[in-house]
Design an enzyme around this catalytic site. Sequence first.
Site, PDB file in Angstrom:
ATOM      1  N   TRP A  93       0.840  -1.196   0.000  1.00  0.00           N
ATOM      2  CA  TRP A  93       0.000   0.000   0.000  1.00  0.00           C
ATOM      3  C   TRP A  93       0.889   1.265   0.000  1.00  0.00           C
ATOM      4  O   TRP A  93       1.862   1.343   0.743  1.00  0.00           O
ATOM      5  CB  TRP A  93      -0.913   0.005   1.241  1.00  0.00           C
ATOM      6  CG  TRP A  93      -1.687   1.291   1.337  1.00  0.00           C
ATOM      7  CD1 TRP A  93      -2.762   1.642   0.585  1.00  0.00           C
ATOM      8  CD2 TRP A  93      -1.405   2.388   2.196  1.00  0.00           C
ATOM      9  NE1 TRP A  93      -3.172   2.907   0.926  1.00  0.00           N
ATOM     10  CE2 TRP A  93      -2.361   3.393   1.913  1.00  0.00           C
ATOM     11  CE3 TRP A  93      -0.440   2.633   3.172  1.00  0.00           C
ATOM     12  CZ2 TRP A  93      -2.375   4.616   2.572  1.00  0.00           C
ATOM     13  CZ3 TRP A  93      -0.463   3.853   3.826  1.00  0.00           C
ATOM     14  CH2 TRP A  93      -1.422   4.830   3.529  1.00  0.00           C
ATOM     15  N   ASP A 137     -16.318  11.611  -2.538  1.00  0.00           N
ATOM     16  CA  ASP A 137     -15.653  10.342  -2.198  1.00  0.00           C
ATOM     17  C   ASP A 137     -16.453   9.651  -1.101  1.00  0.00           C
ATOM     18  O   ASP A 137     -17.663   9.861  -0.945  1.00  0.00           O
ATOM     19  CB  ASP A 137     -14.184  10.636  -1.800  1.00  0.00           C
ATOM     20  CG  ASP A 137     -13.239   9.480  -2.081  1.00  0.00           C
ATOM     21  OD1 ASP A 137     -13.248   8.507  -1.300  1.00  0.00           O
ATOM     22  OD2 ASP A 137     -12.471   9.538  -3.060  1.00  0.00           O
ATOM     23  N   ASP A 138     -15.817   8.853  -0.298  1.00  0.00           N
ATOM     24  CA  ASP A 138     -16.462   8.054   0.753  1.00  0.00           C
ATOM     25  C   ASP A 138     -17.290   8.934   1.698  1.00  0.00           C
ATOM     26  O   ASP A 138     -17.046  10.127   1.825  1.00  0.00           O
ATOM     27  CB  ASP A 138     -15.329   7.363   1.542  1.00  0.00           C
ATOM     28  CG  ASP A 138     -15.813   6.149   2.294  1.00  0.00           C
ATOM     29  OD1 ASP A 138     -17.029   5.955   2.408  1.00  0.00           O
ATOM     30  OD2 ASP A 138     -14.943   5.389   2.780  1.00  0.00           O
ATOM     31  N   ARG A 166      -9.803  -3.361   7.232  1.00  0.00           N
ATOM     32  CA  ARG A 166     -10.462  -2.066   7.397  1.00  0.00           C
ATOM     33  C   ARG A 166     -11.879  -2.267   7.955  1.00  0.00           C
ATOM     34  O   ARG A 166     -12.830  -1.601   7.568  1.00  0.00           O
ATOM     35  CB  ARG A 166     -10.552  -1.338   6.050  1.00  0.00           C
ATOM     36  CG  ARG A 166     -10.527   0.181   6.191  1.00  0.00           C
ATOM     37  CD  ARG A 166     -10.926   0.860   4.900  1.00  0.00           C
ATOM     38  NE  ARG A 166     -10.703   2.285   4.969  1.00  0.00           N
ATOM     39  CZ  ARG A 166     -11.236   3.172   4.149  1.00  0.00           C
ATOM     40  NH1 ARG A 166     -12.018   2.794   3.180  1.00  0.00           N
ATOM     41  NH2 ARG A 166     -10.989   4.441   4.288  1.00  0.00           N
ATOM     42  N   LYS A 213     -15.784   6.486  -9.105  1.00  0.00           N
ATOM     43  CA  LYS A 213     -14.536   5.902  -8.586  1.00  0.00           C
ATOM     44  C   LYS A 213     -14.935   4.583  -7.950  1.00  0.00           C
ATOM     45  O   LYS A 213     -15.666   4.562  -6.962  1.00  0.00           O
ATOM     46  CB  LYS A 213     -13.918   6.854  -7.566  1.00  0.00           C
ATOM     47  CG  LYS A 213     -12.611   6.375  -6.957  1.00  0.00           C
ATOM     48  CD  LYS A 213     -12.015   7.485  -6.082  1.00  0.00           C
ATOM     49  CE  LYS A 213     -10.829   7.035  -5.259  1.00  0.00           C
ATOM     50  NZ  LYS A 213     -10.401   8.082  -4.321  1.00  0.00           N
ATOM     51  N   TRP A 214     -14.469   3.483  -8.526  1.00  0.00           N
ATOM     52  CA  TRP A 214     -14.869   2.128  -8.095  1.00  0.00           C
ATOM     53  C   TRP A 214     -13.730   1.561  -7.250  1.00  0.00           C
ATOM     54  O   TRP A 214     -12.690   1.184  -7.766  1.00  0.00           O
ATOM     55  CB  TRP A 214     -15.116   1.268  -9.333  1.00  0.00           C
ATOM     56  CG  TRP A 214     -15.616  -0.118  -9.070  1.00  0.00           C
ATOM     57  CD1 TRP A 214     -14.945  -1.140  -8.474  1.00  0.00           C
ATOM     58  CD2 TRP A 214     -16.906  -0.639  -9.416  1.00  0.00           C
ATOM     59  NE1 TRP A 214     -15.723  -2.262  -8.415  1.00  0.00           N
ATOM     60  CE2 TRP A 214     -16.944  -1.982  -9.000  1.00  0.00           C
ATOM     61  CE3 TRP A 214     -18.033  -0.107 -10.042  1.00  0.00           C
ATOM     62  CZ2 TRP A 214     -18.054  -2.801  -9.191  1.00  0.00           C
ATOM     63  CZ3 TRP A 214     -19.130  -0.929 -10.240  1.00  0.00           C
ATOM     64  CH2 TRP A 214     -19.142  -2.260  -9.814  1.00  0.00           C
ATOM     65  N   ASP A 215     -13.970   1.490  -5.957  1.00  0.00           N
ATOM     66  CA  ASP A 215     -12.886   1.161  -5.022  1.00  0.00           C
ATOM     67  C   ASP A 215     -13.048  -0.252  -4.463  1.00  0.00           C
ATOM     68  O   ASP A 215     -14.137  -0.827  -4.480  1.00  0.00           O
ATOM     69  CB  ASP A 215     -12.936   2.180  -3.864  1.00  0.00           C
ATOM     70  CG  ASP A 215     -11.579   2.423  -3.234  1.00  0.00           C
ATOM     71  OD1 ASP A 215     -10.662   1.606  -3.432  1.00  0.00           O
ATOM     72  OD2 ASP A 215     -11.436   3.437  -2.521  1.00  0.00           O
ATOM     73  N   ASN A 248     -11.205  -2.059  -0.904  1.00  0.00           N
ATOM     74  CA  ASN A 248     -10.201  -1.721   0.110  1.00  0.00           C
ATOM     75  C   ASN A 248      -9.752  -2.869   0.999  1.00  0.00           C
ATOM     76  O   ASN A 248      -9.205  -2.636   2.075  1.00  0.00           O
ATOM     77  CB  ASN A 248     -10.714  -0.559   0.968  1.00  0.00           C
ATOM     78  CG  ASN A 248     -10.513   0.770   0.261  1.00  0.00           C
ATOM     79  OD1 ASN A 248      -9.430   1.054  -0.239  1.00  0.00           O
ATOM     80  ND2 ASN A 248     -11.561   1.563   0.182  1.00  0.00           N
ATOM     81  N   CYS A 270      -9.982   1.752  -8.574  1.00  0.00           N
ATOM     82  CA  CYS A 270      -9.166   2.043  -7.389  1.00  0.00           C
ATOM     83  C   CYS A 270      -9.219   0.844  -6.464  1.00  0.00           C
ATOM     84  O   CYS A 270     -10.237   0.152  -6.390  1.00  0.00           O
ATOM     85  CB  CYS A 270      -9.738   3.280  -6.683  1.00  0.00           C
ATOM     86  SG  CYS A 270      -8.863   3.729  -5.176  1.00  0.00           S
ATOM     87  N   ASP A 302      -2.396   5.515  -3.290  1.00  0.00           N
ATOM     88  CA  ASP A 302      -2.824   6.533  -2.319  1.00  0.00           C
ATOM     89  C   ASP A 302      -1.674   7.474  -1.965  1.00  0.00           C
ATOM     90  O   ASP A 302      -1.864   8.451  -1.245  1.00  0.00           O
ATOM     91  CB  ASP A 302      -3.323   5.867  -1.024  1.00  0.00           C
ATOM     92  CG  ASP A 302      -4.747   5.346  -1.163  1.00  0.00           C
ATOM     93  OD1 ASP A 302      -5.407   5.689  -2.154  1.00  0.00           O
ATOM     94  OD2 ASP A 302      -5.194   4.594  -0.281  1.00  0.00           O
TER      95      ASP A 302
HETATM   96  C1  GLA Z   1      -9.324   4.249  -0.430  1.00  0.00           C
HETATM   97  C2  GLA Z   1      -8.946   5.120  -1.603  1.00  0.00           C
HETATM   98  C3  GLA Z   1      -8.965   6.573  -1.176  1.00  0.00           C
HETATM   99  C4  GLA Z   1     -10.336   6.921  -0.659  1.00  0.00           C
HETATM  100  C5  GLA Z   1     -10.711   5.987   0.482  1.00  0.00           C
HETATM  101  C6  GLA Z   1     -12.144   6.204   0.930  1.00  0.00           C
HETATM  102  O1  GLA Z   1      -8.355   4.266   0.556  1.00  0.00           O
HETATM  103  O2  GLA Z   1      -7.707   4.757  -2.107  1.00  0.00           O
HETATM  104  O3  GLA Z   1      -8.635   7.414  -2.269  1.00  0.00           O
HETATM  105  O4  GLA Z   1     -11.276   6.823  -1.690  1.00  0.00           O
HETATM  106  O5  GLA Z   1     -10.581   4.640   0.096  1.00  0.00           O
HETATM  107  O6  GLA Z   1     -12.498   5.362   1.964  1.00  0.00           O
END
Ligand code: GLA
Length: 744
Positions: free
Chosen positions: A201, A368-369, A445, A478-480, A482, A528, A550
């Site tokens: 990361w 974002d989130d 997380r 933005k399709w994340d 984590n 992402c 990030d």
């Molecule tokens: C990940 C992404 C960040 C952000 C966070 C939101 O860490 O890489 O850019 O979008 O999630 O929780």
Amino acid sequence: MNASVESMIHVSDELVFNLSNDSISYIFRVSPEGILEHIHFGSRVAPSSGLSAEPRRAFRCTVLEYQGVKNYNLDDTPQEYPLFGTSDMRHPALHLINAQGNTTNILLYKSHRISSDKPALNGLPSSRGGDSQTLVVCLVDTVSKLEVELNYTVYREHDVIARSSSIKNVGENAVCLKTAMSSALDLPQGDYELVHFRGSWAREFEQERMPMPHGRFAIESARGTSSNAHNPFLAVMNKGTDEQYGDVYATALMYSGNFAITAEKNEFESVRICAGINPFNFQWKLESGESFSTPESLQVFSAAGLGGMSQVWHAFIKQHVSPSQFKDVPRPTYLNSWEAAYFDVSHEVVLGLADQAKEMGAQMLVLDDGWFAGRNDDTTSLGDWFSDEKKFPQGVEETARQVKEKGLKFGLWFEPEMVNKESQLYRDHPEWLIQVPERTLSTGRGQNVLDLSRSDVVEYLFERVDSFLSSGLIDYVKWDINRVFSECGSLQLPAERQLEQPHRYMLGLYELVERITSKYPNVLFENCASGGNRFDLGMLRFMSQGWVSDMCDPVGRLSIINGASHLFPLSVLASYIGPVPNHQNGRVTSVKMRKEVGFFAAARGLSLNEDDLSADKKELQDAVALYNETAHDMVSGEFHRLRFTKNEVCWQLISQDKQRVYVGYYHILSSPNLPYRRIKLAGLAADETYRMVSTGATYGGDALTSLGIDLPHVDVVLHQQHSDNSDYMDEGDFSSRLMVFERV
Ligand code: GLA
């Protein structure tokens, strides 16, 4: 078959297959025994060259002779799709427990066909065909009752061979696939080195280069995503290869899950490169009549070093991998809410950020989130893709509408594949998690992974994401994702199919993103995964760009972009200017340095709060203006790595119309009395003249490429005495200079 098909794929009467464009050839043949033997991958060798096609057969002590054929030892024979069980002791491309319960399988040539339409892969992404021809070679094992098809696509304009295979059980009883690689390439004996990209990361794409050892070198993932630990890319090259010189054989997989790319050097020093789904923790039951398709493996040959290799990948990915509707479309500059507000977003906060985005000159606001039901920190709510009623009482769509009224585009963050146990979705469907019975699940997380091998999960996620996109108010997603996978299993699969879950997940994910992205072709999707934890050609086949890391500290970012650029063009890279001290490593750098490192990406923006924005307002406005002006060049231009050392990096981009040249020079730690530096530019027309915008000085293209230019001298002491001299960089540590040239 028309004439142009024949011009790229030539099959001789002796069954020598020659796939050639103007610069490369891929050649193999059918041996008298029926085995597919590899002959050549590299610079072009015309079908008429009279090449001696037969791999050598010579007596050696202690080796085996395949089926007793004199001196025919498969362990020392380059092959196209090798197996295990007879005389080849290396790891095979296909390893399968047949209906008799053994793993001795033999594939022999049966037939072939040539097509100018590149066939799609069953449920998996693949590169677009275009001006290409595909050769399908059919192999059979009459004892194990298998039919295998090997697909080879050759492109007229790109030095790429796309490969995949499909394995069909034509017997009456089930067989069990243990290893089903997409490609195998047996290179002749040589002195090779390897390059691959490893990381973690916030420090993705660190380059590792090493001599090819005897034995077996593997990069792989068993964690569900292709991962930031190893990108699914491996280059094998002649020893001493540099940016401009040397033969490079590179492989990249179009796959986003558990993969392996291996290079094995055996006792006879040939090197076998296999690429495909990771055989570790994989098994697939193939019932009578069923087929299994492997992901696509892309193989590049360049005789012009790693720089030449990258030019091939960049052009190919833009033309044949990235969604075509965003090809060459300038990406909007944006303000992202993440580092500005983290989870404290609301209708009012977003509208405030939108005003700031406008003031900065940005073209899009990204929420974002933090916007969905009950999401106030990272412990809850993933899965509940409904607007948070307190933060967005009229729904996120209404906020989007008002943002767009201000003349901005609107972007929204999703993490569809995940669920928090603290969510309505989990309370309703605990069976939807990836899980194995009677085990406490690991968390990452604070979240768990939804089981996308299930069609009901895919359907739910499609419906949820679709419900927002159908408003027509969302321009960008933005399709994340984590976290990676653990306790892999599916409550819907029988015991003997549990190890199929990770690949079935990928098939479900690809179905989901295919449905969504094809329903909304005008929405710009960004891939992402906590940055670059799934930054691969599989996801980038559906999504036009990706959040590569990030890490937005510019010094941390230099090696990430440098590494990623070996495979990926700038058109798929996104970046933003983040706050200082940097939230990932605490470093303080100037806006100038952050702007000039972030410059080399197609999608660029800001992720700053109100205080940061007002503190550096003018500089940030200038940065966004520069990003807006150069957006088309960044998405369509040609990128070159000019220098990469521990302390210095230099990159160059030439605009598509060849009118403008951007050179970024970055110097990390300063010291006194350094040697003078020059750099030779790449790819310029020798007989053209270029003017350096800042000084007005003009240079011939021949001088810029053969003599090079002086790089600004890093010297704090001298600069104080010559403060009017632009030949100096006086920032001390973390200094940078962006030089722009225009063709006269
Ligand atoms: C990940 C992404 C960040 C952000 C966070 C939101 O860490 O890489 O850019 O979008 O999630 O929780």
